[in-house]
Design a protein around this motif. Structure first.
Motif, PDB file in Angstrom:
ATOM      1  N   ALA A 167     -19.665 -20.568   3.202  1.00 42.95           N
ATOM      2  CA  ALA A 167     -18.804 -21.671   2.782  1.00 42.95           C
ATOM      3  C   ALA A 167     -18.302 -21.502   1.356  1.00 42.95           C
ATOM      4  N   VAL A 168     -18.806 -20.487   0.669  1.00 40.87           N
ATOM      5  CA  VAL A 168     -18.459 -20.273  -0.743  1.00 40.87           C
ATOM      6  C   VAL A 168     -17.783 -18.917  -0.893  1.00 40.87           C
ATOM      7  N   PHE A 169     -16.669 -18.916  -1.622  1.00 36.70           N
ATOM      8  CA  PHE A 169     -15.911 -17.693  -1.893  1.00 36.70           C
ATOM      9  C   PHE A 169     -15.823 -17.504  -3.404  1.00 36.70           C
ATOM     10  N   ALA A 170     -15.486 -16.308  -3.821  1.00 37.20           N
ATOM     11  CA  ALA A 170     -15.350 -16.038  -5.255  1.00 37.20           C
ATOM     12  C   ALA A 170     -14.175 -15.101  -5.477  1.00 37.20           C
ATOM     13  N   ALA A 171     -13.548 -15.236  -6.645  1.00 40.77           N
ATOM     14  CA  ALA A 171     -12.379 -14.417  -6.978  1.00 40.77           C
ATOM     15  C   ALA A 171     -12.278 -14.283  -8.485  1.00 40.77           C
ATOM     16  N   GLY A 172     -11.506 -13.296  -8.913  1.00 42.54           N
ATOM     17  CA  GLY A 172     -11.251 -13.119 -10.334  1.00 42.54           C
ATOM     18  C   GLY A 172     -12.339 -12.341 -11.045  1.00 42.54           C
ATOM     19  N   ASP A 173     -12.389 -12.497 -12.360  1.00 41.64           N
ATOM     20  CA  ASP A 173     -13.284 -11.704 -13.200  1.00 41.64           C
ATOM     21  C   ASP A 173     -14.757 -11.874 -12.862  1.00 41.64           C
ATOM     22  N   LEU A 212     -21.671  -1.347  -4.229  1.00 42.97           N
ATOM     23  CA  LEU A 212     -20.961  -2.318  -5.054  1.00 42.97           C
ATOM     24  C   LEU A 212     -19.895  -1.609  -5.888  1.00 42.97           C
ATOM     25  N   LEU A 213     -18.679  -2.145  -5.856  1.00 41.57           N
ATOM     26  CA  LEU A 213     -17.581  -1.574  -6.625  1.00 41.57           C
ATOM     27  C   LEU A 213     -17.604  -2.121  -8.049  1.00 41.57           C
ATOM     28  N   HIS A 214     -16.915  -1.434  -8.948  1.00 43.78           N
ATOM     29  CA  HIS A 214     -16.818  -1.931 -10.316  1.00 43.78           C
ATOM     30  C   HIS A 214     -15.963  -3.194 -10.345  1.00 43.78           C
ATOM     31  N   ARG A 215     -16.365  -4.143 -11.152  1.00 41.67           N
ATOM     32  CA  ARG A 215     -15.517  -5.324 -11.353  1.00 41.67           C
ATOM     33  C   ARG A 215     -14.224  -4.909 -12.055  1.00 41.67           C
ATOM     34  N   SER A 216     -13.154  -5.569 -11.718  1.00 45.47           N
ATOM     35  CA  SER A 216     -11.894  -5.342 -12.418  1.00 45.47           C
ATOM     36  C   SER A 216     -11.557  -6.586 -13.215  1.00 45.47           C
ATOM     37  N   GLU A 217     -11.178  -6.396 -14.474  1.00 40.92           N
ATOM     38  CA  GLU A 217     -10.883  -7.538 -15.346  1.00 40.92           C
ATOM     39  C   GLU A 217      -9.390  -7.620 -15.672  1.00 40.92           C
ATOM     40  N   HIS A 218      -8.566  -7.020 -14.811  1.00 40.41           N
ATOM     41  CA  HIS A 218      -7.138  -7.006 -15.078  1.00 40.41           C
ATOM     42  C   HIS A 218      -6.425  -8.138 -14.341  1.00 40.41           C
ATOM     43  N   TRP A 219      -5.264  -8.511 -14.878  1.00 41.76           N
ATOM     44  CA  TRP A 219      -4.508  -9.662 -14.389  1.00 41.76           C
ATOM     45  C   TRP A 219      -4.149  -9.529 -12.923  1.00 41.76           C
ATOM     46  N   GLU A 220      -3.588  -8.400 -12.529  1.00 37.49           N
ATOM     47  CA  GLU A 220      -3.155  -8.254 -11.138  1.00 37.49           C
ATOM     48  C   GLU A 220      -4.335  -8.297 -10.182  1.00 37.49           C
ATOM     49  N   ALA A 221      -5.446  -7.711 -10.581  1.00 37.35           N
ATOM     50  CA  ALA A 221      -6.636  -7.737  -9.726  1.00 37.35           C
ATOM     51  C   ALA A 221      -7.091  -9.169  -9.480  1.00 37.35           C
ATOM     52  N   ALA A 222      -7.001 -10.018 -10.505  1.00 38.54           N
ATOM     53  CA  ALA A 222      -7.383 -11.427 -10.343  1.00 38.54           C
ATOM     54  C   ALA A 222      -6.437 -12.139  -9.378  1.00 38.54           C
ATOM     55  N   VAL A 223      -5.137 -11.871  -9.513  1.00 40.57           N
ATOM     56  CA  VAL A 223      -4.158 -12.461  -8.595  1.00 40.57           C
ATOM     57  C   VAL A 223      -4.477 -12.062  -7.156  1.00 40.57           C
ATOM     58  N   HIS A 224      -4.675 -10.772  -6.940  1.00 45.84           N
ATOM     59  CA  HIS A 224      -4.936 -10.276  -5.583  1.00 45.84           C
ATOM     60  C   HIS A 224      -6.221 -10.857  -5.009  1.00 45.84           C
ATOM     61  N   SER A 225      -7.262 -10.943  -5.822  1.00 44.02           N
ATOM     62  CA  SER A 225      -8.527 -11.462  -5.301  1.00 44.02           C
ATOM     63  C   SER A 225      -8.412 -12.932  -4.919  1.00 44.02           C
ATOM     64  N   GLY A 226      -7.592 -13.685  -5.652  1.00 51.02           N
ATOM     65  CA  GLY A 226      -7.343 -15.074  -5.280  1.00 51.02           C
ATOM     66  C   GLY A 226      -6.624 -15.175  -3.945  1.00 51.02           C
ATOM     67  N   GLN A 227      -5.667 -14.290  -3.704  1.00 47.87           N
ATOM     68  CA  GLN A 227      -4.943 -14.269  -2.439  1.00 47.87           C
ATOM     69  C   GLN A 227      -5.859 -13.873  -1.288  1.00 47.87           C
ATOM     70  N   VAL A 228      -6.742 -12.913  -1.539  1.00 49.00           N
ATOM     71  CA  VAL A 228      -7.716 -12.497  -0.523  1.00 49.00           C
ATOM     72  C   VAL A 228      -8.631 -13.658  -0.161  1.00 49.00           C
ATOM     73  N   ALA A 229      -9.140 -14.361  -1.164  1.00 47.75           N
ATOM     74  CA  ALA A 229     -10.055 -15.475  -0.914  1.00 47.75           C
ATOM     75  C   ALA A 229      -9.367 -16.601  -0.154  1.00 47.75           C
ATOM     76  N   ALA A 230      -8.084 -16.841  -0.447  1.00 45.74           N
ATOM     77  CA  ALA A 230      -7.350 -17.885   0.263  1.00 45.74           C
ATOM     78  C   ALA A 230      -7.302 -17.577   1.754  1.00 45.74           C
ATOM     79  N   ALA A 231      -6.972 -16.326   2.081  1.00 44.97           N
ATOM     80  CA  ALA A 231      -6.950 -15.933   3.491  1.00 44.97           C
ATOM     81  C   ALA A 231      -8.333 -16.057   4.106  1.00 44.97           C
ATOM     82  N   GLY A 232      -9.346 -15.616   3.362  1.00 46.30           N
ATOM     83  CA  GLY A 232     -10.710 -15.671   3.873  1.00 46.30           C
ATOM     84  C   GLY A 232     -11.170 -17.088   4.157  1.00 46.30           C
ATOM     85  N   MET A 233     -10.850 -18.018   3.265  1.00 50.74           N
ATOM     86  CA  MET A 233     -11.265 -19.406   3.461  1.00 50.74           C
ATOM     87  C   MET A 233     -10.649 -20.012   4.711  1.00 50.74           C
ATOM     88  N   LEU A 234      -9.499 -19.494   5.121  1.00 54.11           N
ATOM     89  CA  LEU A 234      -8.817 -20.000   6.307  1.00 54.11           C
ATOM     90  C   LEU A 234      -9.152 -19.201   7.562  1.00 54.11           C
TER      91      LEU A 234
END
Length: 413
Positions: free
Chosen positions: A274-280, A291-313
């Motif tokens: 029931a819990v998702f996470a995105a961004g830094d 485990l992959l390296h965390r990415s702290e870049h702007w585009e990576a945060a945008v993409h991870s938010g989009q991934v989580a949105a799809a996942g939540m649905l």
């Protein structure tokens, strides 16, 4: 949106007002989600952070200009924006507790909590400014006055941008880093050296070294930075630009899996479905379980938010191409796509495109000729072409890559 998701997910709470949380909200509505969305953004209207070390710091952009969207955007999408902090996450009861005690019910929670700046782990490290929020940038801008002396520890992206801003504002900057040159894994050695050399050309002093102590000077106003070799740097202010630590406090308290970030799968889901996470703050587990390296870049945060949105649905997450990053300093724009880190590419070789001996772009080619990464200064078309080459698996002509007379757009044909 599929009917099952529509019926089961009626309220989503997004914790964190950065670009990851913002992009998730936008993606939820794009994907047809018509349920309730509450955004917890303690700083109010979400704003873009990259400019905090650039335009906002030097005063060419104001608070209104750096907003990710105007206030009306949230009302138009029926998003409840609360300028309050979450203090507890309780997946077992499906609630989020807010500062002040209010409980929010949620079918899905997205943790987009970002990170906080690393502090210098030396005596007096707390005397250094850090840069993460709009308030941090405003406080730093107030001390970067003409003639002021500033010591910047860390010459990576943020530190270099702060030093560049200091020069624009007329301050006297000293940039300190133990690595010479910084940023080699991100942009390759040739481009890294070109970028680092720009500091001295703009009157910025660069030192290869590491601080071991920061102390207030005799009048209590200035700062004395003591380095490992015994030398000292006297400054009116010290800035630490040495990266961030992920904010995993809510996840840890909720007993979610955490290891250098909140662990998520390819859909952005944490160890609690029931819990998702995105961004830094998030860290993805790869298909092989590593485990992959965390990415702290702007585009990576945008993409991870989009991934989580799809996942939540309950929808298939989108796929993206090679990772991309960018930075501005001293009036030039540098971009990189893919990887330039030779340590992760056995048998790879670096190729340069240069004009009059000055490297304009660097390419990392795999042993079989495939392009692994590209970094370039003020050549956006080259980076765009390189991204297409990487994503399409094209084996480029090395001579054409290195030839500055070849139009980058022809490289993908």
């Amino acid at each position: 949106m599929n009917a099952a998701a529509s019926n089961s997910v009626r309220r989503i709470v997004v914790v964190g007002g950065g670009v990851a949380g913002f992009s998730a909200i936008s993606e939820l509505r794009i994907r047809g989600y018509d349920g309730a969305i509450t955004l917890l953004s303690p700083e109010g209207l979400p704003y873009d952070r990259p400019t905090l070390s650039k335009g906002f710091l030097v005063g060419t952009e104001d608070a209104a200009k750096i907003r990710l969207a105007p206030e009306a955007w949230y009302a138009e999408r029926d998003v409840e924006l609360l300028p309050v902090r979450a203090v507890a996450l309780r997946p077992a009861t499906g609630t989020v507790e807010l500062d002040g005690g209010r409980q929010l019910a949620a079918d899905r929670v997205l943790l987009a909590t970002g990170g906080f700046p690393r502090r210098l782990g030396v005596p007096g490290g707390g005397l250094a400014h850090t840069l993460r929020s709009r308030a941090d940038s405003e406080a730093l801008g107030a001390v970067l006055t003409p003639g002021a002396r500033v010591a910047v520890v860390g010459a990576g992206l943020i530190g270099a941008e702060v030093a560049s801003a200091a020069a624009v504002l007329g301050a006297e900057a000293t940039l300190i880093d133990p690595v010479d040159p910084p940023l080699v894994p991100a942009v390759g050695e040739a481009i890294a050296r070109r970028l680092h050399a720009m500091h001295a050309e703009r009157g910025i002093r660069t030192i290869v070294g590491a601080p071991v102590e920061i102390e207030a000077d005799d009048d209590g106003v200035g700062r004395l930075v003591r380095l490992a070799d015994g030398s000292t740097v006297l400054a009116d202010a010290v800035v630490a630009g040495i990266g961030i630590l992920p904010d995993t406090s809510l996840a840890e308290a909720a007993c979610l899996e955490v290891d250098g970030g909140v662990i998520v799968d390819r859909a952005g889901s944490t160890s609690n479905p029931a819990v998702f996470a995105a961004g830094d703050a998030s860290r993805r587990r790869g298909p092989d379980g590593a485990l992959l390296h965390r990415s702290e870049h702007w585009e990576a945060a945008v993409h991870s938010g989009q991934v989580a949105a799809a996942g939540m649905l309950g929808q298939e997450p989108p796929e993206f191409g090679a990772p991309w990053l960018w930075s501005d300093r001293h009036g030039v724009h540098v971009e990189a796509v893919g990887t330039l880190d030779e340590r992760h590419a056995s048998g790879a070789r670096t190729l340069l495109r240069a004009v009059d001996g000055v490297p304009q772009a660097a390419f990392l080619l795999a042993a079989d000729g495939h392009l692994l990464g590209c970094a370039a200064v003020d050549l956006p078309l080259m980076v765009r072409a390189a991204r297409r080459i990487i994503d399409r698996g094209i084996i480029p002509d090395p001579d054409a890559l290195a030839d500055p007379s070849v139009d980058p757009r022809k490289l993908t044909r």
